[in-house]
Design a protein around this motif. Structure first.
Motif, PDB file in Angstrom:
ATOM      1  N   GLY A 141      28.414  46.072  54.280  1.00 27.98           N
ATOM      2  CA  GLY A 141      27.669  46.446  55.475  1.00 27.98           C
ATOM      3  C   GLY A 141      27.648  45.351  56.520  1.00 27.98           C
ATOM      4  N   ARG A 142      27.172  45.726  57.699  1.00 28.17           N
ATOM      5  CA  ARG A 142      27.078  44.782  58.815  1.00 28.17           C
ATOM      6  C   ARG A 142      25.773  45.049  59.559  1.00 28.17           C
ATOM      7  NH1 ARG A 142      30.450  41.627  62.027  1.00 28.17           N
ATOM      8  NH2 ARG A 142      29.915  41.517  64.237  1.00 28.17           N
ATOM      9  N   GLU A 143      25.065  43.994  59.900  1.00 31.53           N
ATOM     10  CA  GLU A 143      23.826  44.104  60.660  1.00 31.53           C
ATOM     11  C   GLU A 143      23.626  42.831  61.463  1.00 31.53           C
ATOM     12  OE1 GLU A 143      19.083  45.174  59.959  1.00 31.53           O
ATOM     13  OE2 GLU A 143      20.315  44.481  58.294  1.00 31.53           O
ATOM     14  N   ASP A 144      23.305  42.994  62.744  1.00 36.46           N
ATOM     15  CA  ASP A 144      23.030  41.839  63.619  1.00 36.46           C
ATOM     16  C   ASP A 144      24.148  40.811  63.567  1.00 36.46           C
ATOM     17  OD1 ASP A 144      20.582  43.005  64.270  1.00 36.46           O
ATOM     18  OD2 ASP A 144      19.538  41.954  62.662  1.00 36.46           O
ATOM     19  N   ASP A 145      25.394  41.288  63.677  1.00 31.49           N
ATOM     20  CA  ASP A 145      26.581  40.423  63.708  1.00 31.49           C
ATOM     21  C   ASP A 145      26.851  39.705  62.395  1.00 31.49           C
ATOM     22  OD1 ASP A 145      27.049  41.045  66.413  1.00 31.49           O
ATOM     23  OD2 ASP A 145      25.674  39.473  67.072  1.00 31.49           O
ATOM     24  N   THR A 146      26.171  40.102  61.328  1.00 29.30           N
ATOM     25  CA  THR A 146      26.396  39.487  60.017  1.00 29.30           C
ATOM     26  C   THR A 146      27.007  40.509  59.071  1.00 29.30           C
ATOM     27  OG1 THR A 146      24.548  37.947  60.280  1.00 29.30           O
ATOM     28  CG2 THR A 146      25.311  38.367  58.041  1.00 29.30           C
ATOM     29  N   ASP A 147      28.160  40.157  58.507  1.00 34.48           N
ATOM     30  CA  ASP A 147      28.822  41.017  57.522  1.00 34.48           C
ATOM     31  C   ASP A 147      28.433  40.575  56.128  1.00 34.48           C
ATOM     32  OD1 ASP A 147      30.967  42.821  58.953  1.00 34.48           O
ATOM     33  OD2 ASP A 147      31.035  40.871  59.959  1.00 34.48           O
ATOM     34  N   ARG A 148      28.208  41.561  55.266  1.00 37.09           N
ATOM     35  CA  ARG A 148      27.808  41.268  53.892  1.00 37.09           C
ATOM     36  C   ARG A 148      28.894  41.732  52.927  1.00 37.09           C
ATOM     37  NH1 ARG A 148      23.636  42.003  57.049  1.00 37.09           N
ATOM     38  NH2 ARG A 148      21.744  40.748  56.756  1.00 37.09           N
ATOM     39  N   TYR A 149      29.256  40.817  52.031  1.00 31.93           N
ATOM     40  CA  TYR A 149      30.285  41.092  51.045  1.00 31.93           C
ATOM     41  C   TYR A 149      29.737  40.835  49.647  1.00 31.93           C
ATOM     42  CZ  TYR A 149      33.963  41.098  54.630  1.00 31.93           C
ATOM     43  OH  TYR A 149      34.739  41.388  55.716  1.00 31.93           O
ATOM     44  N   GLN A 150      30.102  41.703  48.714  1.00 29.29           N
ATOM     45  CA  GLN A 150      29.863  41.403  47.309  1.00 29.29           C
ATOM     46  C   GLN A 150      31.148  40.832  46.750  1.00 29.29           C
ATOM     47  OE1 GLN A 150      27.355  43.724  44.695  1.00 29.29           O
ATOM     48  NE2 GLN A 150      29.025  43.863  43.212  1.00 29.29           N
ATOM     49  N   ILE A 151      31.049  39.682  46.112  1.00 33.61           N
ATOM     50  CA  ILE A 151      32.223  38.984  45.601  1.00 33.61           C
ATOM     51  C   ILE A 151      32.143  38.891  44.084  1.00 33.61           C
ATOM     52  CG2 ILE A 151      33.431  36.770  45.573  1.00 33.61           C
ATOM     53  CD1 ILE A 151      32.453  36.351  48.447  1.00 33.61           C
ATOM     54  N   GLU A 152      33.195  39.356  43.446  1.00 32.51           N
ATOM     55  CA  GLU A 152      33.302  39.236  41.989  1.00 32.51           C
ATOM     56  C   GLU A 152      34.185  38.035  41.678  1.00 32.51           C
ATOM     57  OE1 GLU A 152      31.671  40.957  39.825  1.00 32.51           O
ATOM     58  OE2 GLU A 152      30.813  42.414  41.245  1.00 32.51           O
ATOM     59  N   PRO A 153      33.657  37.041  40.981  1.00 34.03           N
ATOM     60  CA  PRO A 153      34.441  35.823  40.695  1.00 34.03           C
ATOM     61  C   PRO A 153      35.554  36.083  39.686  1.00 34.03           C
ATOM     62  CG  PRO A 153      32.076  35.421  40.501  1.00 34.03           C
ATOM     63  CD  PRO A 153      32.262  36.908  40.545  1.00 34.03           C
ATOM     64  N   ALA A 154      36.638  35.352  39.859  1.00 34.74           N
ATOM     65  CA  ALA A 154      37.743  35.423  38.898  1.00 34.74           C
ATOM     66  C   ALA A 154      37.519  34.465  37.739  1.00 34.74           C
ATOM     67  CB  ALA A 154      39.058  35.095  39.593  1.00 34.74           C
ATOM     68  N   VAL A 155      36.713  33.427  37.985  1.00 33.96           N
ATOM     69  CA  VAL A 155      36.461  32.411  36.954  1.00 33.96           C
ATOM     70  C   VAL A 155      34.975  32.082  36.947  1.00 33.96           C
ATOM     71  CG1 VAL A 155      38.767  31.407  37.104  1.00 33.96           C
ATOM     72  CG2 VAL A 155      36.942  30.523  38.568  1.00 33.96           C
ATOM     73  N   GLY A 156      34.517  31.513  35.860  1.00 33.87           N
ATOM     74  CA  GLY A 156      33.139  31.061  35.774  1.00 33.87           C
ATOM     75  C   GLY A 156      32.970  29.691  36.420  1.00 33.87           C
ATOM     76  N   MET A 157      31.728  29.245  36.507  1.00 33.09           N
ATOM     77  CA  MET A 157      31.444  27.964  37.138  1.00 33.09           C
ATOM     78  C   MET A 157      32.115  26.812  36.390  1.00 33.09           C
ATOM     79  SD  MET A 157      29.733  28.193  39.958  1.00 33.09           S
ATOM     80  CE  MET A 157      28.813  26.662  40.198  1.00 33.09           C
ATOM     81  N   ALA A 158      32.191  26.900  35.059  1.00 35.21           N
ATOM     82  CA  ALA A 158      32.815  25.822  34.284  1.00 35.21           C
ATOM     83  C   ALA A 158      34.271  25.648  34.676  1.00 35.21           C
ATOM     84  CB  ALA A 158      32.695  26.115  32.793  1.00 35.21           C
ATOM     85  N   ALA A 159      35.004  26.768  34.770  1.00 38.62           N
ATOM     86  CA  ALA A 159      36.413  26.694  35.150  1.00 38.62           C
ATOM     87  C   ALA A 159      36.567  26.303  36.616  1.00 38.62           C
ATOM     88  CB  ALA A 159      37.088  28.036  34.880  1.00 38.62           C
ATOM     89  N   GLN A 160      35.666  26.801  37.464  1.00 38.78           N
ATOM     90  CA  GLN A 160      35.756  26.496  38.886  1.00 38.78           C
ATOM     91  C   GLN A 160      35.551  25.009  39.166  1.00 38.78           C
ATOM     92  OE1 GLN A 160      36.663  28.164  41.466  1.00 38.78           O
ATOM     93  NE2 GLN A 160      35.990  26.824  43.118  1.00 38.78           N
ATOM     94  N   LEU A 161      34.545  24.420  38.532  1.00 39.82           N
ATOM     95  CA  LEU A 161      34.226  23.022  38.796  1.00 39.82           C
ATOM     96  C   LEU A 161      35.103  22.060  37.992  1.00 39.82           C
ATOM     97  CD1 LEU A 161      30.349  23.312  38.947  1.00 39.82           C
ATOM     98  CD2 LEU A 161      31.907  22.989  40.865  1.00 39.82           C
ATOM     99  N   GLY A 162      35.555  22.525  36.828  1.00 45.80           N
ATOM    100  CA  GLY A 162      36.499  21.746  36.048  1.00 45.80           C
ATOM    101  C   GLY A 162      36.037  20.330  35.799  1.00 45.80           C
ATOM    102  N   ASP A 163      36.977  19.389  36.029  1.00 46.40           N
ATOM    103  CA  ASP A 163      36.670  17.991  35.730  1.00 46.40           C
ATOM    104  C   ASP A 163      35.855  17.308  36.822  1.00 46.40           C
ATOM    105  OD1 ASP A 163      38.545  17.845  37.717  1.00 46.40           O
ATOM    106  OD2 ASP A 163      40.049  16.745  36.541  1.00 46.40           O
ATOM    107  N   ARG A 164      35.388  18.054  37.839  1.00 45.89           N
ATOM    108  CA  ARG A 164      34.529  17.457  38.859  1.00 45.89           C
ATOM    109  C   ARG A 164      33.114  17.203  38.340  1.00 45.89           C
ATOM    110  NH1 ARG A 164      36.608  17.737  44.054  1.00 45.89           N
ATOM    111  NH2 ARG A 164      38.885  17.699  43.843  1.00 45.89           N
ATOM    112  N   ILE A 165      32.739  17.906  37.277  1.00 41.25           N
ATOM    113  CA  ILE A 165      31.395  17.763  36.697  1.00 41.25           C
ATOM    114  C   ILE A 165      31.521  17.094  35.337  1.00 41.25           C
ATOM    115  CG2 ILE A 165      29.342  18.988  35.923  1.00 41.25           C
ATOM    116  CD1 ILE A 165      29.767  19.106  38.926  1.00 41.25           C
ATOM    117  N   ASP A 166      30.772  16.009  35.126  1.00 38.97           N
ATOM    118  CA  ASP A 166      30.921  15.272  33.870  1.00 38.97           C
ATOM    119  C   ASP A 166      30.206  15.926  32.700  1.00 38.97           C
ATOM    120  OD1 ASP A 166      28.287  14.730  34.481  1.00 38.97           O
ATOM    121  OD2 ASP A 166      28.545  12.577  34.753  1.00 38.97           O
ATOM    122  N   ASP A 167      29.187  16.758  32.975  1.00 36.72           N
ATOM    123  CA  ASP A 167      28.442  17.397  31.892  1.00 36.72           C
ATOM    124  C   ASP A 167      27.935  18.750  32.391  1.00 36.72           C
ATOM    125  OD1 ASP A 167      26.826  18.220  29.840  1.00 36.72           O
ATOM    126  OD2 ASP A 167      25.788  16.308  29.596  1.00 36.72           O
TER     127      ASP A 167
END
Length: 227
Positions: free
Chosen positions: A71-97
């Motif tokens: 949808g769109r309202e007041d010049d703002t478009d709204r999208y639902q996004i389904e991730p291809a990977v989880g946060m662990a895979a996305q952040l990878g070695d950038r996060i130490d724990d």
């Protein structure tokens, strides 16, 4: 004593940062939908005129499995996004724990806004006390950067700050008008006119209030000073 904090996290592997980098003129706010899954869907609120360029940026990001324009309202478009990977895979070695990242989600804090930037996220949240906010600061300074933009007490704590009513009104009005911004967007005279007092009276009131707040921060609560 509760606090409201706005801070910037510098980490280019956070979700949708590459989208913001591809179209830096866009304003992108996201909501993470609660789920037990490691891949919670995101709702992206995007203010940008070129929808084609936006969706091409979505297509080019590995993190995005699929997206739906809802949808769109007041010049703002709204999208639902389904991730291809989880946060662990996305952040990878950038996060130490990664377990500590999950632990942050169970602290006494509520993040009510996430804005995506070309270098990371800007978050705004409510924190039960400074110790909880400190957990966020330590984690992100260790795994990227953490820059505190703004810190205020929540409204439930306003009456416990030790200021008089007139001092609190002066500080709040000066803040809302931009007197404390860098650079300032309001002068002492502007704020004084709004309050209906002289600039010299306002200066004295702000000085007393600021002195008290600094003393409280470094030494603990002190009695309210006369206005």
């Amino acid at each position: 004593m509760g606090f409201i904090a706005e801070y910037e996290i510098g980490c280019d592997r956070l979700p949708l940062v590459t989208v913001a980098a591809a179209i830096p003129e866009a304003t992108i706010d996201v909501d993470i939908q609660p789920t037990q899954d490691d891949r919670p869907p995101l709702i992206a609120h995007v203010d940008y005129d070129d929808i084609g360029a936006l969706e091409r940026a979505f297509d080019d990001v590995v993190f995005v499995a699929s997206y739906t324009h809802v949808g769109r309202e007041d010049d703002t478009d709204r999208y639902q996004i389904e991730p291809a990977v989880g946060m662990a895979a996305q952040l990878g070695d950038r996060i130490d724990d990664l377990s500590q990242l999950h632990d942050l989600a169970s602290t006494d804090a509520v993040i009510d806004r996430i804005r995506v930037t070309p270098t990371g996220w800007v978050q705004r949240g409510w924190f039960a006390d400074r110790a909880v906010l400190e957990e966020f600061r330590v984690f992100w300074q260790r795994n990227g950067t953490f820059t505190l933009r703004r810190l205020t007490r929540d409204h439930s704590s306003a009456e416990d700050d030790g200021l008089t009513d007139r001092q609190r009104e002066a500080v709040r009005t000066a803040y809302e008008m931009g007197y404390f911004e860098i650079p300032r967007t309001a002068t002492l005279e502007d704020v004084a006119t709004e309050l209906g007092i002289t600039a010299s009276s306002l200066s004295e009131r702000l000085r007393r209030a600021q002195t008290h707040l600094v003393e409280t921060a470094v030494s603990g609560p002190r009695p309210a000073r006369p206005s």
